[in-house]
Write an enzyme that holds these catalytic residues in place. Structure first.
Site, PDB file in Angstrom:
ATOM      1  N   TRP A 287      60.449 -48.557  63.647  1.00 31.97           N
ATOM      2  CA  TRP A 287      61.331 -47.927  62.661  1.00 31.97           C
ATOM      3  C   TRP A 287      61.341 -46.391  62.740  1.00 31.97           C
ATOM      4  O   TRP A 287      62.189 -45.748  62.120  1.00 31.97           O
ATOM      5  CB  TRP A 287      60.885 -48.309  61.261  1.00 31.97           C
ATOM      6  CG  TRP A 287      59.406 -48.261  61.093  1.00 31.97           C
ATOM      7  CD1 TRP A 287      58.528 -49.320  61.154  1.00 31.97           C
ATOM      8  CD2 TRP A 287      58.587 -47.090  60.904  1.00 31.97           C
ATOM      9  NE1 TRP A 287      57.229 -48.885  61.029  1.00 31.97           N
ATOM     10  CE2 TRP A 287      57.241 -47.514  60.861  1.00 31.97           C
ATOM     11  CE3 TRP A 287      58.850 -45.733  60.768  1.00 31.97           C
ATOM     12  CZ2 TRP A 287      56.173 -46.644  60.688  1.00 31.97           C
ATOM     13  CZ3 TRP A 287      57.786 -44.850  60.609  1.00 31.97           C
ATOM     14  CH2 TRP A 287      56.470 -45.319  60.566  1.00 31.97           C
ATOM     15  N   ASN A 288      60.426 -45.758  63.490  1.00 29.95           N
ATOM     16  CA  ASN A 288      60.253 -44.310  63.282  1.00 29.95           C
ATOM     17  C   ASN A 288      61.355 -43.457  63.887  1.00 29.95           C
ATOM     18  O   ASN A 288      61.625 -42.348  63.451  1.00 29.95           O
ATOM     19  CB  ASN A 288      58.881 -43.869  63.785  1.00 29.95           C
ATOM     20  CG  ASN A 288      58.719 -44.027  65.282  1.00 29.95           C
ATOM     21  OD1 ASN A 288      59.402 -44.812  65.916  1.00 29.95           O
ATOM     22  ND2 ASN A 288      57.801 -43.251  65.833  1.00 29.95           N
TER      23      ASN A 288
ATOM     24  N   GLU B   2      55.625 -49.546  75.046  1.00 29.41           N
ATOM     25  CA  GLU B   2      55.455 -48.159  74.581  1.00 29.41           C
ATOM     26  C   GLU B   2      54.699 -48.243  73.262  1.00 29.41           C
ATOM     27  O   GLU B   2      55.276 -48.582  72.231  1.00 29.41           O
ATOM     28  CB  GLU B   2      56.833 -47.517  74.364  1.00 29.41           C
ATOM     29  CG  GLU B   2      57.708 -47.496  75.580  1.00 29.41           C
ATOM     30  CD  GLU B   2      57.321 -46.383  76.539  1.00 29.41           C
ATOM     31  OE1 GLU B   2      58.030 -46.214  77.533  1.00 29.41           O
ATOM     32  OE2 GLU B   2      56.323 -45.693  76.279  1.00 29.41           O
TER      33      GLU B   2
ATOM     34  N   LYS C 146      65.518 -57.045  68.548  1.00 31.67           N
ATOM     35  CA  LYS C 146      64.885 -57.238  67.250  1.00 31.67           C
ATOM     36  C   LYS C 146      64.357 -55.897  66.765  1.00 31.67           C
ATOM     37  O   LYS C 146      63.462 -55.326  67.380  1.00 31.67           O
ATOM     38  CB  LYS C 146      63.730 -58.234  67.339  1.00 31.67           C
ATOM     39  CG  LYS C 146      63.107 -58.549  65.989  1.00 31.67           C
ATOM     40  CD  LYS C 146      61.598 -58.353  66.003  1.00 31.67           C
ATOM     41  CE  LYS C 146      61.068 -58.562  64.600  1.00 31.67           C
ATOM     42  NZ  LYS C 146      61.366 -57.317  63.771  1.00 31.67           N
ATOM     43  N   HIS C 147      64.922 -55.371  65.694  1.00 29.68           N
ATOM     44  CA  HIS C 147      64.496 -54.066  65.189  1.00 29.68           C
ATOM     45  C   HIS C 147      63.444 -54.279  64.103  1.00 29.68           C
ATOM     46  O   HIS C 147      63.227 -55.413  63.643  1.00 29.68           O
ATOM     47  CB  HIS C 147      65.677 -53.282  64.633  1.00 29.68           C
ATOM     48  CG  HIS C 147      65.584 -51.799  64.819  1.00 29.68           C
ATOM     49  ND1 HIS C 147      64.393 -51.151  65.035  1.00 29.68           N
ATOM     50  CD2 HIS C 147      66.539 -50.825  64.821  1.00 29.68           C
ATOM     51  CE1 HIS C 147      64.608 -49.863  65.146  1.00 29.68           C
ATOM     52  NE2 HIS C 147      65.901 -49.623  65.034  1.00 29.68           N
TER      53      HIS C 147
ATOM     54  N   GLU D 194      44.277 -44.032  65.798  1.00 24.42           N
ATOM     55  CA  GLU D 194      45.508 -43.244  65.603  1.00 24.42           C
ATOM     56  C   GLU D 194      45.781 -43.187  64.099  1.00 24.42           C
ATOM     57  O   GLU D 194      45.773 -44.222  63.433  1.00 24.42           O
ATOM     58  CB  GLU D 194      46.664 -43.945  66.316  1.00 24.42           C
ATOM     59  CG  GLU D 194      48.026 -43.357  65.996  1.00 24.42           C
ATOM     60  CD  GLU D 194      49.164 -44.175  66.566  1.00 24.42           C
ATOM     61  OE1 GLU D 194      49.116 -45.418  66.541  1.00 24.42           O
ATOM     62  OE2 GLU D 194      50.106 -43.555  67.085  1.00 24.42           O
TER      63      GLU D 194
ATOM     64  N   CYS E 271      54.457 -41.416  67.769  1.00 23.14           N
ATOM     65  CA  CYS E 271      53.339 -41.791  68.644  1.00 23.14           C
ATOM     66  C   CYS E 271      52.950 -40.608  69.540  1.00 23.14           C
ATOM     67  O   CYS E 271      51.778 -40.420  69.837  1.00 23.14           O
ATOM     68  CB  CYS E 271      53.676 -42.996  69.481  1.00 23.14           C
ATOM     69  SG  CYS E 271      55.142 -42.753  70.408  1.00 23.14           S
TER      70      CYS E 271
ATOM     71  N   GLY F  72      55.993 -50.100  69.848  1.00 26.69           N
ATOM     72  CA  GLY F  72      55.372 -50.344  68.549  1.00 26.69           C
ATOM     73  C   GLY F  72      53.871 -50.359  68.681  1.00 26.69           C
ATOM     74  O   GLY F  72      53.305 -49.668  69.536  1.00 26.69           O
ATOM     75  N   SER F  73      53.232 -51.161  67.874  1.00 27.93           N
ATOM     76  CA  SER F  73      51.768 -51.150  67.805  1.00 27.93           C
ATOM     77  C   SER F  73      51.135 -51.999  68.894  1.00 27.93           C
ATOM     78  O   SER F  73      51.801 -52.802  69.561  1.00 27.93           O
ATOM     79  CB  SER F  73      51.347 -51.700  66.440  1.00 27.93           C
ATOM     80  OG  SER F  73      51.753 -53.068  66.363  1.00 27.93           O
TER      81      SER F  73
END
Ligand code: NAI
Ligand code: 6NA
Length: 457
Positions: free
Chosen positions: A131-132, A229, A155-156, A360, A263, A207-208
């Site tokens: 989402w960032n 990523e 898929k967002h 993080e 990130c 994402g994570s």
């Protein structure tokens, strides 16, 4: 998994979007696969590049509207949202104007005969995005994919459905055929099923680590290529010959950019002992006096975090760091009142046995480390499970270049903050993921680089 627009500045629920069904997914995959088998994907590249040119123009024409949608949906400053809208148009134009060159056949000198490599699409791709940077993360996948001829189902993140919907609307308005890009409001289980589908040939995820691990495992199980990523714990190294005023200004900007939810941004500040006190004093003053408020207000410099859950998670993470011996030098708490606001925070005395040392902090939380030498700076930078990016500040460029070459990340920025541009590869190593997006490298991740050789007669 509910797809909802909740304004993080007020926590007001604005809209709930219906999830897509398995039947919707089947229809999307069928349409995308048929498009891949068609001349659209396998034929001349120009019609696909024309879509990107038109898309860039449509984005420019709706810049303010698109920026406001992102700010209302995930809380980034309106100025940052405008920047994001600007760069997605630039990414579209970059591939529109360079993809044909990137994908042109390349000759190989071979004793066996006339040889060359052709670049062909591989099929339907799945994009799973965070989402960032709600538009940028989508364009980073879409532009090279459509140029290469790979249709995409996407898929967002569940908190940015309006951004996801308007992106698809723009792609369709730009003349892309049905199937070129399809947004799906789906669950993680449905993501796994899509990866397993034989019509899907690859997965691009941002994402994570948790999401990346799940997606990469499923892709591996079904022998599909993936790019990941993921997170980063980037160092911001300030050497004793750095321009301190510049380093402080850029350090504050980088740590607070997107409310620290980026990130590639300054997270671990690694200060040479000769300048550490001076830097920390100036950095602390700047962090403590930043204007916090409504991200739609042009004077705001720190907006909310993306969600109430993000604030809860960050609060617990800071608390755990303090319980394990860190010193709270500034801030440290959620800001009471409406919205998801968190104080600019500085942690010092984070020792290696503190879990925070390896974590993080996805928010406005800076960790301060002091080193005696360049070697110690490199050793600390590399003592991380992540390897995404980093920054080095020194007025001796050769000295900075030497550190840059030794830091184990996908990118190092010298005398500036880590950022992005269409022509620059983006990606990392270790637990920050693998593969590259953007640049010529990005468009080659999901193509069949096919050798053709004509034997000597
Ligand atoms: N390398 C990069 O460019 C970026 C990395 N990140 C990293 O992502 C994290 C925060 O972003 P979030 O959106 O909260 O990450 P997230 O991992 O929770 O979500 C990212 C996407 O993956 C989906 N997802 C999550 N778990 C999944 C699963 N098991 N199977 C399939 N899909 C799944 C989510 O719904 C979302 O669409 C941080 O660690 C941050 O560092 C975030 C943005 C950019
Ligand atoms: C400046 C653009 C960065 C995009 C991905 C991230 O770092 O979260």
């Amino acid at each position: 998994m509910a797809y909802q627009t909740i304004n993080p500045t007020t926590n007001e629920l604005l809209k709930t979007y219906a999830n897509h069904t398995d039947a919707d997914i089947e229809a999307a995959l069928d349409t995308a696969h048929k498009l891949y088998k068609s001349q659209w994907s396998k034929g001349p590249i120009q019609p696909r590049l024309q879509v990107l040119e038109r898309l860039a123009d449509l984005i420019d024409a709706r810049k303010e509207e698109l920026a406001r949608i992102a700010t209302v949906e995930m809380g980034k400053l309106i100025s940052d949202a405008r920047d994001e809208v600007w760069i997605i148009a630039e990414i579209a134009r970059y591939y529109a104007r360079n993809a044909e060159k990137f994908l042109a056949p390349s000759k190989i000198d071979s004793q066996l005969g006339e040889a060359w490599v052709e670049n062909h699409p591989i099929g339907v791709l799945l994009a799973v995005e965070p989402w960032n940077f709600p538009y940028y993360q989508l364009m980073r996948v879409f532009a090279p994919a459509i140029a290469a001829g790979n249709p995409v189902v996407a898929k967002h993140a569940s908190i940015v459905p309006h951004c996801a919907s308007v992106f698809e609307e723009l792609v369709n308005e730009a003349g892309a055929p049905k199937g070129a890009w399809k947004n799906l409001f789906i669950t993680s289980t449905q993501v796994a099923n899509i990866i397993a589908d034989e019509r899907v040939q690859g997965a691009a995820m941002t994402g994570s680590e948790g999401a990346g691990s799940a997606i990469a495992a499923q892709a591996g199980k079904y022998l599909k290529k993936s790019t990941l990523e993921m997170g980063g714990n980037d160092v911001f190294v300030v050497l004793d010959d750095a321009d301190l005023e510049k380093a402080v200004e850029i350090g504050v900007f980088s740590r607070l950019h997107i409310s620290g939810q980026e990130c590639i941004c300054a997270k671990r500040f690694v200060l040479h002992e000769n300048i550490a006190d001076e830097f920390l004093a100036r950095f602390t003053t700047a962090m403590a006096t930043v204007t916090i408020g409504d991200p739609l207000d042009e004077s705001t410099k720190l907006g909310p975090l993306s969600s109430a859950e993000a604030v809860k998670g960050l609060s617990k993470q800071v608390e755990r760091a303090l319980q394990n011996g860190a010193t709270l030098h500034l801030g440290g708490k959620a800001i009471a009142g409406k919205g998801n606001f968190f104080e600019p925070t500085i942690l010092t005395d984070v020792t290696r046995d503190n879990p925070a040392y390896f974590e993080e902090f996805f928010g406005p939380v800076a960790q301060i480390y002091v080193v005696k030498s360049d070697d110690e700076a490199v050793e600390l930078a590399n003592d991380s499970r992540y390897g995404l990016a980093g920054a080095v500040f020194s007025q001796n460029i050769e000295r900075a270049k030497s550190l840059a070459s030794r830091i184990e990340t996908g990118a190092v920025w010298i005398n500036t903050f880590a950022s992005t541009a269409p022509e620059l590869p983006f990606g990392g190593v270790k637990r920050s993921g693998y593969g590259r997006e953007l640049s010529e490298l990005g468009i080659k991740e999901f193509v069949n680089q096919k050798l053709v050789l004509v034997a000597k007669s």
